[in-house]
Every structure is written in structure tokens, then in C-alpha cells.
Write an enzyme that holds these catalytic residues in place. Structure first.
Site: not given
Ligand code: UFG
Length: 342
Positions: A123, A149
Site C-alpha cells: 500500500t 495498517y
Molecule cells: N474521506 C472523507 N470522507 C469519507 C471517507 C473518506 O473525507 O466518508 C477522506 C479520508 O479522510 C481521506 C480520503 O477521503 O482523506 C481517502 O480516504 P479512504 O478511506 O477512501 O482511503 P485511505 O486513503 O484512507 O486508504 C486507502 C485504502 C488503503 C490504502 C490507501 C492508499 O483503504 O488500503 O488508500 O493511499 F493503503
């Protein structure tokens, strides 16, 4: 004389979101596969009826050994694991158990049963995403995971590197950036009941399944204050798995590659694009957005440097466009509304 077909690829987590798309890509490319999945988040229906399927844990060394021996597998793609950043902050030990301990058991079964090639789902969360500025990160940049993670994935990368050096195992580590979208033919998509990912939740909000969209943090050091990510279509990522398996089989591996497009979008830009797609596809107005504090474990900006994957693999992204990514995600959500698990 007929060529012997290559042995089946064992896919862990093949009933899950990314694993099922990689399975479809392998099948589309004429490979055979065997799937093991504990169905904790995966869906049995994601695996076609004629694909051998085992419900079980990747940490079950005896089971994995039996499957490899029975089917004569020589390659493994390892998708199974826990993947939610904020959940890992709340329940770190589950992440070290599911992602590190289980991977160690799986690797033991692989070494004991003559597996030659191993592809690992890592990741972008292994990088330091808090350095400020929207600079793409390269594979040899500073590693500083912001969450349990990310650390659990990095620990497995280290295990692989050491095992690769000590044994004949050829491995590829693929560092996924933010994976989104769904199979264009509608054969698979993302189906978690309580989704946390931005694009999926935004599509659900546009469809009226969720009442509003939380925006976590607007004071990050990014152009509009919301977090920036590099969103890659799941089918392009799946195709990268086919390409990397061919590559390590031919050249011996061992390598680590970023999987992204090299372009960052902020949360605000993503939500604006979802609004646009929802208007075009469904004729609905913009979703309700609710500003929230920062979410634990979120780095400000993660964008992939893509020179390495583009130079190394025979890989051409086909869905490199945020609107296209969101359109397939929306189509899947819409289809899922009628009765299927989400
Ligand atoms: N976000 C919001 N509102 C929501 C959901 C997410 O504002 O309802 C924001 C989060 O705070 C973050 C961005 O959108 O800033 C992306 O969040 P995600 O939950 O979609 O994804 P993450 O970046 O946290 O993580 C994902 C995968 C991981 C991977 C990572 C790599 O879940 O497995 O991308 O960048 F490692």
C-alpha cells in the site's frame, strides 16, 4: 506438440474487492486460478462456480499447504488482509495478526510447498504522506507509515525481502494507491456493508443510501485543505497483477512497484466529480457535505511516481480518468441497490 498450460495461481482474498478483479483479469488472460478466502469481507458470489474455492484463513498453514499440493500451484497472489486505516488505529493488534502473522504462516506454507512466485498487495500507506506539497512518491523514498495498517504492510514487505534473499522465492510487492471503480462489465465491484472508502461512500450518498457525506479535515497543507490521493481504477490494478506475474516469471523478480496514475485529487475534487456523474447518470442535485475533524491516521497527500511500473511492466492503464473511475463505481452501486450485498 501441445504446450503444457501454466499451473493455477492461488489467490488469497479472491472473493474480495481487488482479489476478485485480479482473478477476473487472470481468467480473461487464459490463466487458471484457485481461490482461498475466509469470507469475512469477501462474497462467495464474486468467484465463478467453476473456480475451485476454499473457505479458510491464510494463516492456516496446513490448509494452504494442502491446496497448493492438490492443485500444483507454483504462484500465489496474496490479497487477504485487513485494509481500513482508521480501524487499524483503533484495533492495531488485529492488523498485526491479520496482516503480519497470517502472512508469515502463508509464506511458510509457500516455502514448504515449492511456490516459486509471490505477488503481495502492499500500500501507499507505507510512505510518509505528511511531508507537505503534492510531490509524487517513488519506491525508494522515505518510508514512514502513519498508521498500524501501513506498518503491518511494511513489515510483510520486509519479510518478503529477507525471504527472497535467503531462498529462491521470486516476489513482487505492489504498493496500491487509492483503488476505486468496478469491472466495466459489472461482474464485480466493491461490496462492503459498512463502507469507509471515499468514492464508494460518495456514490452511496448520491444514490440516497447515505444521508450525507462527511469530509474529514479541511486544514491540511494541500491546495484546498482536504487530503489528496491518487485514485486508480481496480481493473487497471488487476491488469498490473497479470503483467507483474509474467514479469517475475520471465526475469526472476524481485521488485517493488507503485500502482497509481501519478495524479492527485483532493477530497473536494472527488466529491465535485461524483456530483457531476450523479447529475449525468441519475439527474440528482449535489450531495450534502458535512465538515468533520481530521480522521486519525490520514496522511495529507499520497501521489504515485509511476516511472518504475511504466518502464518495468508491459502495462497500459485503460481507465486513467477520474470521471470514468467514478462512473463505474456509481454503476456498480446502482446495480447493488436492488437486493445484493453492498
Ligand atoms: N474521506 C472523507 N470522507 C469519507 C471517507 C473518506 O473525507 O466518508 C477522506 C479520508 O479522510 C481521506 C480520503 O477521503 O482523506 C481517502 O480516504 P479512504 O478511506 O477512501 O482511503 P485511505 O486513503 O484512507 O486508504 C486507502 C485504502 C488503503 C490504502 C490507501 C492508499 O483503504 O488500503 O488508500 O493511499 F493503503
Amino acid at each position: 506438440m501441445m504446450n503444457t498450460p501454466p499451473p493455477p495461481v492461488l489467490i488469497t482474498g479472491g472473493a474480495g474487492y481487488i482479489g476478485s478483479h485480479a482473478m477476473l483479469a487472470l481468467l480473461d488472460n487464459g490463466r487458471t486460478v484457485v481461490v482461498v478466502d475466509d469470507l469475512s469481507t469477501g462474497r462467495r458470489g464474486a468467484v465463478p462456480g467453476d473456480v475451485p474455492f476454499y473457505q479458510g484463513k491464510v494463516g492456516n498453514k496446513a490448509l494452504i499447504g494442502r491446496i497448493i499440493a492438490e492443485h500444483g500451484c507454483r504462484a500465489v497472489m496474496h490479497f487477504a488482509g485487513s485494509i481500513i486505516v482508521p480501524e487499524s488505529v483503533a484495533r492495531p493488534l488485529d492488523y498485526y495478526q491479520n496482516n503480519v502473522v497470517s502472512s508469515a504462516q502463508l509464506l511458510r506454507a509457500c516455502l514448504d510447498n515449492d511456490i516459486k512466485d509471490f505477488v503481495f498487495s502492499s500500500t501507499a500507506a507505507v510512505y510518509d504522506g505528511n511531508t507537505g506539497g503534492a510531490v509524487p512518491v517513488a519506491e525508494d523514498d522515505n518510508l514512514a507509515p502513519a498508521s498500524p495498517y501501513g506498518r503491518s504492510k511494511l513489515m510483510t514487505e520486509w519479510m518478503l525481502r529477507d525471504i527472497g534473499a535467503a531462498t529462491g522465492l521470486r516476489y513482487a510487492v505492489l504498493r496500491y494507491f487509492n483503488v476505486a471503480g468496478a469491472d466495466q462489465a459489472g461482474r464485480s465491484g466493491q461490496y462492503s456493508k459498512a463502507a469507509t472508502h471515499l468514492i464508494k461512500r460518495a456514490c452511496q450518498t448520491a444514490l440516497g443510501i447515505l444521508p450525507h457525506m462527511d469530509v474529514f479535515g479541511n486544514d491540511y497543507p494541500t491546495p484546498d485543505g482536504t487530503c489528496v490521493r491518487d485514485y486508480i481504477h481496480v481493473s487497471d490494478l488487476a491488469q498490473a497483477h497479470v503483467a507483474v506475474l509474467d514479469h517475475i516469471g520471465d526475469s526472476g523478480g524481485n521488485l517493488t512497484l507503485n500502482c497509481g496514475y501519478g495524479q492527485g485529487f483532493s477530497v473536494t475534487q472527488v466529491l465535485d466529480t461524483v456530483d457531476q456523474v450523479a447529475n449525468d447518470m441519475l439527474g440528482v442535485g449535489p450531495m450534502l457535505r458535512r465538515p468533520q475533524p481530521r480522521r486519525a491516521g490520514d496522511p495529507a497527500s499520497l501521489i504515485a511516481a509511476t516511472d518504475c511500473i511504466r518502464k518495468t511492466l508491459n502495462w497500459q492503464p485503460r481507465h486513467d480518468d477520474l470521471t470514468a473511475v467514478i462512473t463505474t463505481a456509481m454503476a456498480w452501486e446502482k446495480k447493488s441497490m436492488d437486493g445484493m450485498d453492498r
